[in-house]
Motif scaffolding. Structure first.
Motif, PDB file in Angstrom:
ATOM      1  N   ASP A 236       0.805  -1.276  -0.074  1.00 53.53           N
ATOM      2  CA  ASP A 236      -0.015  -0.151  -0.153  1.00 53.53           C
ATOM      3  C   ASP A 236       0.965   1.413  -0.174  1.00 53.53           C
ATOM      4  O   ASP A 236       0.384   2.142  -0.607  1.00 53.53           O
ATOM      5  CB  ASP A 236      -1.018  -0.130   1.131  1.00 53.53           C
ATOM      6  CG  ASP A 236      -2.087  -0.871   1.250  1.00 53.53           C
ATOM      7  OD1 ASP A 236      -2.253  -1.420  -0.245  1.00 53.53           O
ATOM      8  OD2 ASP A 236      -2.732  -1.144   2.159  1.00 53.53           O
ATOM      9  N   ASP A 237       1.949   1.172   0.828  1.00 54.47           N
ATOM     10  CA  ASP A 237       2.873   2.498   0.905  1.00 54.47           C
ATOM     11  C   ASP A 237       3.350   2.588  -0.590  1.00 54.47           C
ATOM     12  O   ASP A 237       3.686   3.820  -0.832  1.00 54.47           O
ATOM     13  CB  ASP A 237       3.855   2.232   2.035  1.00 54.47           C
ATOM     14  CG  ASP A 237       3.241   2.214   3.380  1.00 54.47           C
ATOM     15  OD1 ASP A 237       2.064   2.751   3.578  1.00 54.47           O
ATOM     16  OD2 ASP A 237       3.938   1.829   4.440  1.00 54.47           O
ATOM     17  N   LEU A 238       3.893   1.383  -1.048  1.00 58.11           N
ATOM     18  CA  LEU A 238       4.735   1.534  -2.264  1.00 58.11           C
ATOM     19  C   LEU A 238       3.642   2.304  -3.403  1.00 58.11           C
ATOM     20  O   LEU A 238       4.121   2.811  -4.200  1.00 58.11           O
ATOM     21  CB  LEU A 238       5.402   0.219  -2.813  1.00 58.11           C
ATOM     22  CG  LEU A 238       6.460  -0.078  -1.907  1.00 58.11           C
ATOM     23  CD1 LEU A 238       7.151  -1.649  -2.595  1.00 58.11           C
ATOM     24  CD2 LEU A 238       7.631   0.866  -1.939  1.00 58.11           C
ATOM     25  N   PHE A 239       2.415   1.870  -3.446  1.00 56.68           N
ATOM     26  CA  PHE A 239       1.558   2.155  -4.358  1.00 56.68           C
ATOM     27  C   PHE A 239       1.233   3.659  -4.103  1.00 56.68           C
ATOM     28  O   PHE A 239       1.186   4.506  -5.156  1.00 56.68           O
ATOM     29  CB  PHE A 239       0.208   1.245  -3.962  1.00 56.68           C
ATOM     30  CG  PHE A 239      -0.994   1.736  -5.281  1.00 56.68           C
ATOM     31  CD1 PHE A 239      -0.841   1.219  -6.500  1.00 56.68           C
ATOM     32  CD2 PHE A 239      -1.986   2.408  -4.998  1.00 56.68           C
ATOM     33  CE1 PHE A 239      -1.957   1.759  -7.450  1.00 56.68           C
ATOM     34  CE2 PHE A 239      -2.897   2.594  -5.789  1.00 56.68           C
ATOM     35  CZ  PHE A 239      -2.916   2.460  -6.922  1.00 56.68           C
TER      36      PHE A 239
ATOM     37  N   ILE B  75       2.254   9.152  -6.418  1.00 57.11           N
ATOM     38  CA  ILE B  75       3.110  10.350  -6.596  1.00 57.11           C
ATOM     39  C   ILE B  75       3.904  10.658  -7.544  1.00 57.11           C
ATOM     40  O   ILE B  75       3.979  11.602  -8.140  1.00 57.11           O
ATOM     41  CB  ILE B  75       3.857  10.711  -5.297  1.00 57.11           C
ATOM     42  CG1 ILE B  75       2.808  10.647  -3.795  1.00 57.11           C
ATOM     43  CG2 ILE B  75       4.725  11.878  -4.963  1.00 57.11           C
ATOM     44  CD1 ILE B  75       3.708  10.488  -2.513  1.00 57.11           C
ATOM     45  N   GLY B  76       4.651   9.686  -7.687  1.00 56.15           N
ATOM     46  CA  GLY B  76       5.578   9.739  -9.040  1.00 56.15           C
ATOM     47  C   GLY B  76       4.785   9.856 -10.473  1.00 56.15           C
ATOM     48  O   GLY B  76       5.045  10.668 -11.295  1.00 56.15           O
ATOM     49  N   LEU B  77       3.527   9.095 -10.541  1.00 57.38           N
ATOM     50  CA  LEU B  77       2.627   9.320 -11.590  1.00 57.38           C
ATOM     51  C   LEU B  77       2.265  10.615 -11.702  1.00 57.38           C
ATOM     52  O   LEU B  77       2.038  11.358 -12.795  1.00 57.38           O
ATOM     53  CB  LEU B  77       1.617   8.374 -11.526  1.00 57.38           C
ATOM     54  CG  LEU B  77       0.365   8.352 -12.597  1.00 57.38           C
ATOM     55  CD1 LEU B  77       0.887   8.228 -14.073  1.00 57.38           C
ATOM     56  CD2 LEU B  77      -0.775   7.637 -12.283  1.00 57.38           C
TER      57      LEU B  77
ATOM     58  N   LEU C  27       9.673   5.910  -6.033  1.00 56.15           N
ATOM     59  CA  LEU C  27      10.017   4.855  -5.075  1.00 56.15           C
ATOM     60  C   LEU C  27      11.484   4.496  -4.518  1.00 56.15           C
ATOM     61  O   LEU C  27      11.586   4.347  -3.405  1.00 56.15           O
ATOM     62  CB  LEU C  27       9.709   3.616  -6.162  1.00 56.15           C
ATOM     63  CG  LEU C  27       7.992   3.514  -6.262  1.00 56.15           C
ATOM     64  CD1 LEU C  27       7.753   2.300  -7.554  1.00 56.15           C
ATOM     65  CD2 LEU C  27       7.340   2.832  -4.986  1.00 56.15           C
ATOM     66  N   ARG C  28      12.438   4.807  -5.430  1.00 58.07           N
ATOM     67  CA  ARG C  28      13.936   4.703  -5.112  1.00 58.07           C
ATOM     68  C   ARG C  28      14.400   5.618  -3.908  1.00 58.07           C
ATOM     69  O   ARG C  28      14.939   5.311  -2.970  1.00 58.07           O
ATOM     70  CB  ARG C  28      14.637   4.576  -6.276  1.00 58.07           C
ATOM     71  CG  ARG C  28      14.620   3.512  -7.019  1.00 58.07           C
ATOM     72  CD  ARG C  28      15.982   3.098  -7.861  1.00 58.07           C
ATOM     73  NE  ARG C  28      15.735   2.133  -8.770  1.00 58.07           N
ATOM     74  CZ  ARG C  28      15.286   2.027  -9.888  1.00 58.07           C
ATOM     75  NH1 ARG C  28      15.078   3.142 -10.517  1.00 58.07           N
ATOM     76  NH2 ARG C  28      15.245   1.027 -10.555  1.00 58.07           N
TER      77      ARG C  28
END
Length: 259
Positions: free
Chosen positions: A67-70, A75-77, A104-105
């Motif tokens: 969920d956190d990664l999504f 945000i990147g999107l 993400l990185r």
């Protein structure tokens, strides 16, 4: 890609709409023209959630909350939507994937960094001192066996200690920066699990053909076989420092052709 394997709270990942490239450009133009931009923005985000899911798949083995990664990927999107230039002849996914990966990185780097134990650091620093002493004494770079013999430590321990403190010079080096959002060499390579067409636009294969055979072998061992610099050095028969220099030179060569 089986998106139903990704569990995201509150999102039915098996029934997400996927926009065509033309539909994306129409929505992007509406946003730029201020033509019901809020609705167009929501449609564009919703129509690219599968792209976010496909990117976070490659980070799923790190043990982080999906969920956190999504959320971070979204945000990147959003950043990609805000910064994409519709006048450029580039697919939106080609631009968005590196932006999502970069977000993400940064998250993983800033909030989920791996801490090296004090004992491992101490061993590594001792090994570095011994290495410097042997270099001064013999006027050449010592082998890992010479270092371990001098320290009376198992070779495996020295391998692990030196690798733990190496500041990685890897495919995560930035090749392009846009308002503090870096795009990395790895972002330009990607893999065929995400939007298979965007990879074809990358020139990475051509850049690699210009490398020397030794550089190609080092990159293959490092990033295809997953070997450490120390392991590569041991296999090829050169020092870890030489591997590091050749690796950095090869990556710089690739970056110069991608930039």
């Amino acid at each position: 890609m089986h998106y139903n394997k990704v569990q995201i709270s509150g999102v039915n990942t098996t029934n997400l709409k996927v926009l065509t490239e033309n539909e994306k450009r129409i929505l992007l133009k509406r946003i730029r023209d201020n033509d019901k931009p809020k609705k167009a923005r929501e449609e564009l985000i919703s129509g690219n959630l599968k792209l976010v899911l496909s990117v976070i798949q490659r980070f799923s083995t790190r043990g982080e909350n999906m969920d956190d990664l999504f959320q971070v990927g979204c945000i990147g999107l959003i950043k990609a939507i805000d910064r994409f230039d519709i006048n450029q002849n580039v697919r939106f996914s080609t631009y968005a994937v590196p932006m999502i990966q970069g977000e993400l990185r940064r998250y993983l780097r800033d909030y989920c960094s791996v801490r090296v134990s004090r004992s491992l650091k101490d061993t590594a620093y001792k090994a570095m001192k011994v290495k410097e002493s042997l270099m001064n004494k013999n006027n050449r770079e010592p082998t890992i066996d010479e270092i371990t013999k001098e320290m009376n430590e198992p070779t495996k321990n020295i391998f692990m200690a030196l690798e733990a403190i190496i500041d990685p010079v890897s495919l995560y080096e930035p090749v392009y920066s846009d308002s503090n959002d870096n795009i990395y060499v790895m972002d330009q390579i990607g893999d065929n699990s995400t939007d298979e067409n965007w990879l074809n636009e990358m020139s990475i294969k051509e850049a690699i053909t210009d490398l020397s055979d030794r550089e190609k072998r080092i990159l293959s061992l490092r990033f295809m076989s997953g070997k450490t610099q120390v392991e590569v050095a041991n296999e090829i028969g050169i020092s870890q420092a030489q591997v590091s220099r050749l690796e950095k030179s090869a990556l710089n060569s690739i970056k110069s052709q991608l930039s």
